[in-house]
Write a protein that holds these residues in place. Sequence first.
Motif, short mmCIF file in Angstrom:
data_model
loop_
_atom_site.label_atom_id
_atom_site.label_comp_id
_atom_site.label_asym_id
_atom_site.label_seq_id
_atom_site.Cartn_x
_atom_site.Cartn_y
_atom_site.Cartn_z
N UNK A 135 0.82 -1.21 0.00
CA UNK A 135 0.00 0.00 0.00
C UNK A 135 0.85 1.26 0.00
N UNK A 136 2.17 1.13 0.23
CA UNK A 136 3.02 2.32 0.34
C UNK A 136 3.04 3.11 -0.97
N UNK A 137 3.30 2.42 -2.09
CA UNK A 137 3.39 3.11 -3.38
C UNK A 137 2.10 3.86 -3.73
N UNK A 138 0.91 3.24 -3.60
CA UNK A 138 -0.32 4.00 -3.89
C UNK A 138 -0.53 5.19 -2.96
N UNK B 293 0.25 11.71 6.33
CA UNK B 293 0.24 11.16 7.68
C UNK B 293 0.05 9.64 7.74
N UNK B 294 -0.86 9.04 6.94
CA UNK B 294 -0.99 7.57 7.02
C UNK B 294 0.31 6.83 6.72
N UNK B 295 1.18 7.45 5.92
CA UNK B 295 2.44 6.79 5.57
C UNK B 295 3.33 6.59 6.79
N UNK C 256 12.23 9.78 -2.33
CA UNK C 256 12.03 9.90 -3.78
C UNK C 256 10.93 10.92 -4.08
N UNK C 257 9.86 10.90 -3.29
CA UNK C 257 8.76 11.85 -3.50
C UNK C 257 9.21 13.28 -3.25
N UNK C 258 10.18 13.48 -2.37
CA UNK C 258 10.68 14.82 -2.09
C UNK C 258 11.41 15.42 -3.29
N UNK C 259 11.69 14.62 -4.30
CA UNK C 259 12.34 15.10 -5.52
C UNK C 259 11.36 15.16 -6.70
N UNK C 260 10.07 15.04 -6.39
CA UNK C 260 9.04 15.07 -7.43
C UNK C 260 9.04 16.40 -8.17
N UNK D 111 12.47 5.66 2.25
CA UNK D 111 12.99 5.70 0.88
C UNK D 111 11.95 6.21 -0.12
N UNK D 112 10.71 5.68 -0.10
CA UNK D 112 9.70 6.23 -1.01
C UNK D 112 9.45 7.72 -0.80
#
Length: 237
Positions: free
Chosen positions: A134-137, A150-152, A165-169, A161-162
């Motif tokens: 569920x992390x990727x979605x 917050x749910x993450x 990566x999102x911080x470089x979106x 790590x995900x």
Amino acid sequence: MNPLRFIRFRNVAHTGFYYSLTVLLGIAFSVAAYAQSPTDNVTLQIARLKSPNAELRRYAADALAKFADPRATEALIAALGDPDSQTRAYAAAGLGALKSSHAVEPLIALLNDPDEGVSTSAAMALGKIHAPRAIAPLVARLSMVPASSMPLLDFGPAVVEPLLAAAKSDDPAVRSSAIEALMLTHDPRVFPVLTAALNDPDVAVRQLALLALQTAQAPNFLDARHGPARKWRPAAN
């Protein structure tokens, strides 16, 4: 004794007896109702989920979250498709409370619900279930619902790590949401990303990165503060 007074006394006594009997029977039936087995309650709530009354369906979805019964899980998964948005939200929350791994895929699909309250309930439920798939979605959802990270955090170190990566979106809203979550992970891997974000082209991201560094409780905070953070200046976006 006056016969009339005796008759009145007898009538009053009978009335009191029947009243007491009625009260006792009412109490007995109430106790019997509360003493229903969990199986009976689950059956009752599942039946209520099929009611044409939306309020009754919401109540049933909320009630089923209290039963660790496969039938309750199955009924709540089915209720994720209810036409009433609040019933869908209650069903998602119930599946999160039950931590049902069988509900992960339906809940992931519910992240795209047009009602933001429903999709948020699905996200919170997935966080409680802790299913890695569920992390990727949930990370992808950051682009659709800002500040929905917050749910993450419920996934612990697996989500760092995900989020890095999102911080470089390319999307500044995603970068902001990722940084907001990263600052709460207390993971040392976030500091290079936060420091780099001080030069982000988006002013909101820069401000959030600076706040993250200023509030961080880590040994290398002083280095970041007296390095790039000290040189940071607000700039026009």
